[in-house]
Scaffold this motif. Structure first.
Motif, short mmCIF file in Angstrom:
data_model
loop_
_atom_site.label_atom_id
_atom_site.label_comp_id
_atom_site.label_asym_id
_atom_site.label_seq_id
_atom_site.Cartn_x
_atom_site.Cartn_y
_atom_site.Cartn_z
N ILE A 88 0.86 -1.18 0.00
CA ILE A 88 0.00 0.00 0.00
C ILE A 88 0.90 1.23 0.00
O ILE A 88 1.78 1.36 0.84
CB ILE A 88 -0.91 0.04 1.25
CG1 ILE A 88 -1.74 -1.23 1.37
CG2 ILE A 88 -1.80 1.28 1.21
CD1 ILE A 88 -2.71 -1.45 0.25
N ARG A 89 0.66 2.11 -0.95
CA ARG A 89 1.37 3.38 -1.00
C ARG A 89 0.36 4.46 -0.63
O ARG A 89 -0.67 4.62 -1.27
CB ARG A 89 1.92 3.62 -2.41
CG ARG A 89 2.96 4.68 -2.48
CD ARG A 89 3.65 4.75 -3.83
NE ARG A 89 4.43 3.55 -4.09
CZ ARG A 89 4.24 2.72 -5.13
NH1 ARG A 89 3.30 2.96 -6.00
NH2 ARG A 89 4.99 1.67 -5.30
N PHE A 90 0.66 5.19 0.44
CA PHE A 90 -0.23 6.24 0.94
C PHE A 90 0.51 7.56 0.88
O PHE A 90 1.56 7.71 1.50
CB PHE A 90 -0.66 5.91 2.38
CG PHE A 90 -1.60 6.91 2.98
CD1 PHE A 90 -2.90 6.99 2.53
CD2 PHE A 90 -1.19 7.76 3.98
CE1 PHE A 90 -3.78 7.91 3.08
CE2 PHE A 90 -2.05 8.68 4.53
CZ PHE A 90 -3.35 8.75 4.07
N GLU A 135 -6.80 -1.66 6.69
CA GLU A 135 -7.92 -1.59 5.75
C GLU A 135 -7.71 -0.36 4.87
O GLU A 135 -7.13 0.63 5.32
CB GLU A 135 -9.23 -1.48 6.52
CG GLU A 135 -10.48 -1.54 5.70
CD GLU A 135 -11.74 -1.60 6.55
OE1 GLU A 135 -12.82 -1.49 5.95
OE2 GLU A 135 -11.66 -1.75 7.78
N TYR A 136 -8.17 -0.43 3.62
CA TYR A 136 -8.05 0.74 2.74
C TYR A 136 -9.25 0.83 1.82
O TYR A 136 -9.96 -0.14 1.60
CB TYR A 136 -6.76 0.69 1.92
CG TYR A 136 -6.76 -0.33 0.79
CD1 TYR A 136 -7.38 -0.06 -0.42
CD2 TYR A 136 -6.13 -1.55 0.93
CE1 TYR A 136 -7.38 -0.99 -1.45
CE2 TYR A 136 -6.12 -2.48 -0.08
CZ TYR A 136 -6.75 -2.19 -1.28
OH TYR A 136 -6.77 -3.11 -2.29
N CYS A 137 -9.47 2.03 1.28
CA CYS A 137 -10.47 2.27 0.25
C CYS A 137 -9.86 3.28 -0.73
O CYS A 137 -9.57 4.42 -0.35
CB CYS A 137 -11.77 2.81 0.83
SG CYS A 137 -13.04 3.02 -0.43
N ILE A 138 -9.64 2.84 -1.95
CA ILE A 138 -8.99 3.69 -2.94
C ILE A 138 -9.91 4.81 -3.40
O ILE A 138 -9.51 5.97 -3.47
CB ILE A 138 -8.52 2.84 -4.14
CG1 ILE A 138 -7.44 1.86 -3.69
CG2 ILE A 138 -7.99 3.73 -5.26
CD1 ILE A 138 -7.04 0.84 -4.73
N LYS A 180 -4.07 10.10 -0.63
CA LYS A 180 -3.98 9.37 -1.89
C LYS A 180 -3.54 7.93 -1.59
O LYS A 180 -2.50 7.71 -0.99
CB LYS A 180 -2.97 10.05 -2.81
CG LYS A 180 -2.78 9.39 -4.14
CD LYS A 180 -1.74 10.13 -4.94
CE LYS A 180 -1.35 9.32 -6.16
NZ LYS A 180 -0.18 9.88 -6.81
N VAL A 181 -4.35 6.95 -2.04
CA VAL A 181 -4.09 5.54 -1.75
C VAL A 181 -3.84 4.78 -3.05
O VAL A 181 -4.60 4.91 -4.01
CB VAL A 181 -5.30 4.89 -1.02
CG1 VAL A 181 -5.01 3.43 -0.71
CG2 VAL A 181 -5.64 5.65 0.23
N GLU A 182 -2.78 3.96 -3.07
CA GLU A 182 -2.48 3.09 -4.19
C GLU A 182 -2.19 1.71 -3.65
O GLU A 182 -1.40 1.58 -2.71
CB GLU A 182 -1.26 3.58 -4.96
CG GLU A 182 -1.38 4.96 -5.56
CD GLU A 182 -0.06 5.41 -6.15
OE1 GLU A 182 0.49 4.69 -7.01
OE2 GLU A 182 0.44 6.46 -5.72
#
Length: 82
Positions: free
Chosen positions: A34-36, A46-49, A76-78
């Motif tokens: 995960i790149r934030f 947990e993430y939501c793009i 920004k999430v990748e």
């Protein structure tokens, strides 16, 4: 010859908690990252793009069941396969 393993598409919303409706076990058979905000993070639960947030543990604080308390950070999430 070995055939390359097919990786499932990374979902828009993913959680590492198996009890969550956003947990996809097939994704966790592969190493993901995960790149934030252009920095790689190793502590994402947990993430939501599409909504642009990640949930990470809030220090060493735990709830009454022993699970870490999570805080939501927006940015920004990748998600990617390593």
């Amino acid at each position: 010859m070995t055939e390359p393993t097919l990786r499932p598409d990374l979902p828009d919303h993913l959680s590492i908690d198996p009890r969550s409706p956003h947990h996809v076990a097939a994704v966790f058979e592969h190493d993901i990252g995960i790149r934030f905000n252009d920095k790689e993070r190793m502590d994402v639960e947990e993430y939501c793009i599409s909504e642009g947030w990640v949930k990470v543990p809030a220090g060493k604080t735990v709830d009454r069941k022993g699970k870490p308390l999570l805080i939501k950070i927006k940015g920004k999430v990748e998600a990617f396969y390593r």
